[in-house]
Design a protein around this motif. Sequence first.
Motif, PDB file in Angstrom:
ATOM      1  N   GLU A   1       0.833  -1.211   0.000  1.00  0.00           N
ATOM      2  CA  GLU A   1       0.000   0.000   0.000  1.00  0.00           C
ATOM      3  C   GLU A   1       0.866   1.259   0.000  1.00  0.00           C
ATOM      4  OE1 GLU A   1      -3.555   1.611  -0.546  1.00  0.00           O
ATOM      5  OE2 GLU A   1      -3.313  -0.529  -0.161  1.00  0.00           O
TER       6      GLU A   1
ATOM      7  N   THR B   1       0.853   4.100  -2.921  1.00  0.00           N
ATOM      8  CA  THR B   1       0.600   5.500  -2.574  1.00  0.00           C
ATOM      9  C   THR B   1       1.711   6.407  -3.106  1.00  0.00           C
ATOM     10  OG1 THR B   1      -0.574   4.822  -0.575  1.00  0.00           O
ATOM     11  CG2 THR B   1       0.213   7.105  -0.673  1.00  0.00           C
TER      12      THR B   1
ATOM     13  N   ILE C   1      -2.267   7.720   2.933  1.00  0.00           N
ATOM     14  CA  ILE C   1      -2.278   6.311   2.536  1.00  0.00           C
ATOM     15  C   ILE C   1      -3.691   5.750   2.704  1.00  0.00           C
ATOM     16  CG2 ILE C   1      -1.253   4.030   2.918  1.00  0.00           C
ATOM     17  CD1 ILE C   1       1.124   5.433   4.260  1.00  0.00           C
TER      18      ILE C   1
ATOM     19  N   ARG D   1      -0.698   9.242   6.919  1.00  0.00           N
ATOM     20  CA  ARG D   1       0.096   9.765   5.819  1.00  0.00           C
ATOM     21  C   ARG D   1       1.417   9.000   5.687  1.00  0.00           C
ATOM     22  NH1 ARG D   1      -2.463  13.822   8.477  1.00  0.00           N
ATOM     23  NH2 ARG D   1      -3.690  15.304   7.222  1.00  0.00           N
TER      24      ARG D   1
END
Length: 1021
Positions: free
Chosen positions: A198, A202, A241, A250
């Motif tokens: 992830e 991002t 994120i 974040r």
Amino acid sequence: MFSLRYRGVVLILALLAIAYGAYVSSQVSLDVFPEFVPPQVAVQTEAPGLAPEQVEALVTRPVESAINGAGDIETIRSESIQGLSVVNVVFKEGTNPFTARQLLAEKLAELAGQFPEGVKAPKMSPLTSSTMDLLKIGLRSEKLTPMELRTFADWTLRPRLLAVPGVARSTVFGGSVHQLQVQVIPEKLVAYDIPFSEVVATARAATGIRGAGFIDTPTQRVVLQTDGQSLTPEALGEVEIIQSNGVSVRLRDVARVVDGAEPKFGDSLVQGKPGVLLSLSGQYGANTLETTRKVEAALDELKPLFAEQGIEVFPRLHRPATFIETALGNVQHSLLVGGALVALVLLLFLLDLRTAFISFVTIPLSLLGAMGVLDAFGVSINTMTLGGFAVAIGVVVDDAIIDVENILRRLRENAVAAAPRPLLEVVFDASIEVRGAVVYATFIVAVVFLPVLTMSGLQGRFFGPLGVAFILSVLMSLLVALTVTPALCMVMLARTKPHAEPRYIGWLKALHLRLLGAISQHPWLAMGTTLLILGGSLALVPLLGGELLPEFREGHFVVQVSAAPGTSLAEMNRLGSVISDEILKIPKVATVELQVGRAEQGEDTWGTNRCEFHVELKPGSPGEEEAVQEELRALLKNVPGIQSEVLTFLGDRISETISGETASVVVNVFGDDLDALDSAAHRVAGVLGSVPGAADVQVKASVGAPVLSIKLKPERLTRFGFRPLDVLEAVQVACQGADVAQVVRGGRVMEVAVLVAEEARKDPEALGDLMLANSAGTRLPLKQLADVSLTYGRELIQHEGARRRQTVTCNPTGNDVSGFVAAARKKLAAEKLPAGAYVELSGAAEEESKGTRELLAHSAVAAIGIVVLLALVFRRSRHVILVLVNVPFALIGGVLAVWVHGGTLSIGSMVGFVTLFGITTRNSIMLLSHYQHLVQSEGLPWNLETALNGAGERLVPILMTALVTALGLLPLALGSGDAGREIEGPMAVVILGGLISSTALNLLLLPALALKFGRFETADA
């Protein structure tokens, strides 16, 4: 007769030829050597993260298979190291390099889509010159950080230098490459329950860039420009994120977002301190000297910028142009001094400025005319070409000497005759009298040199230009002797009364006659003595050593050092700093630079355990260079845990051309089983080390590189719902990092990378604690899904001709490389190797043996042509044999000269013997053809008186031709250890020694042999 009747036209054409040749010589581009490397291409394929065994199987073998289908390939060598495949393709001699590259590019294009994901497309190295290195430039700064210094080098200095015509490549070592990094902290990922993938997604979404196209209005086209990248660490850190319970998580919450340094494959030290190194390579066919001066002019333009940025520049860490300037200067000095000595001999023997000038003018006419021909055919002028001119400088004047001396002698006789003949008739008849012998003798000299032109391989590329220059000069001298020399005699001797012979010439003739008389009374004693000396000389031949080419005195050494496999970059930098400091303590050392590991698309593809020092010396004598080389070897022996070798740069390049390795002796061990190859290689290394004279013995691909083995457990993956590729990608991103995008800042492009924070990557065993998550949210550490253990592997896997190989290299001390190889071959034959392994020797000694066989075989063919030419001159087999007796005459002095000069036979020495036999045959032809003229044209009886008188009349021209040839070569022979004379020097030594013995025996023994065995009567003609 044409040149005599139209002498004005002939002399005007000669002046024009000199003017054109002088213009060409002033404009011609000079280089150190011809292109001695056959057409070759290095194909590099980056395979990030793959181990050497994986690179071999997944990248190298497919590339080799694709390339094998290309035509005109001589050999294929490859190396597979961690993250990189290098396949070196060597094409057959004579292959057009541009065609070869095109064929290779087509074959490589077929590989598209065949590599695993993440492996980059293969790249061909640029087409570079034989010497490759153009200039090494070092940068250091107390003001700038390593990242700022590297950025300056990459984005300011490198583009400016690549814009210089003739520069093919600029490889940058050292400093820190700027990268926008997301350094993930694993503990925070666990705390927020966020999978690693992830974070990668991002970062990619925050920094990606997309083109939006355009919008057409009725009257305009409006281009759309999107601008939404996060270009700074602060902006990127604020990117969200996920949202958890209404709270944004974040990137800065789970990672440090910073301007960081890209992971390094290599580094550099300049004068023992951290710096940035730029290594420039010259383009194929570019003139090294001119290109270097243009690069230095570009550096001068940037001096204000260097001062403003606080950058200290080291512009001459390795400057091959310095060797070129020294070498060309030395060869040109040899030409000038040789020419001056030739002029002195002409004045001493002729004692007349006019006749000396007529003979001497042949030198500029012949050499400049040959240079004009070479320029017309686009042939570059280098030290080998100039060496051919230097060897020819005393030979080209021989034809004119013979013609002028005979004309002068006939003019003297005509001046005291009762009824003097017209000058035109005297000059014409005198020229015709010697013309046949001159023409045939010159053709024989040219034919003798033809085997040099037919040599193949490295030696052919080296000596070919020398042979072309020599033959062209000799043929031009024949043209001058047949046209310009008689014309000048008519113009300059028409109103002068021939002067009497100098007294010392008369004394020489009297001494010569007395010696001839004594030898003629005891011919068998003289012949027996000569045979004994010949036998003694031949007995020395087996004792002579052998080498391909001598050491070049370039004032620069390459020191290669290997530590234990797996040695870190930091440790090699520390070790390199210690060694650099010790090297700089040597008084003769000017600069030292170190490059560790490799740079992207660099020519040296090493792991972090290998490094290379370039040691530039202060100007000095050859003896001092040898002392420094031994001092470097002694210094390195005191450093524990390393293997090292000390080479000259050109020696390094020449050895690489021959065998793909830098050492002069290479033993390739072939087989299929890598463990058996390793065992065999270490046995071979032990054998080589036991041979007297062994130095720098190394096994190239050492075993023992530390490897962290991660073997997935299929049953565990299935039980917990993890896919193998997801696990492998997570490991790859965590350890190697993932380049997710590029950002443009201030016109400069930099990578955006996501990787685990450095402190989490320092302990290899801690990798087992890396937390992984599957699509269902199940979280497990890596050690529960795979066996993670520390083991050992190979740092390098080599192939040649698609066969696995191990390489053992050695640099014997002393000059007798051939003797060392013979002893090593004998010991290796007695060594029992593991099943399936076998050895092949290559390197300079093998190439020297091949070159010698070629030269001898082609010389035998040339000998047949020489016999045919001699038969056309004399038409009696016994006279042909008498001329060929000159060969052992010359051999005596040549062998003794080699023995005195160090006892080493190089290919240059062998070429010297070939040249010697042609040059010295001329004197035998002139003497025997004069005997034939006296008997058949002047009606003298063939007896002792005629033999003595004929020898006396030929004394001056034979002595003059021998002396001008010898003194023309003397500067080369005396300076054979100097830069630029390393190859031609041994040639000159052989020719000089052979000339001494041949001339002495031609003047003293050949008349006695001719009297006993010759038949010159008219009835037998």
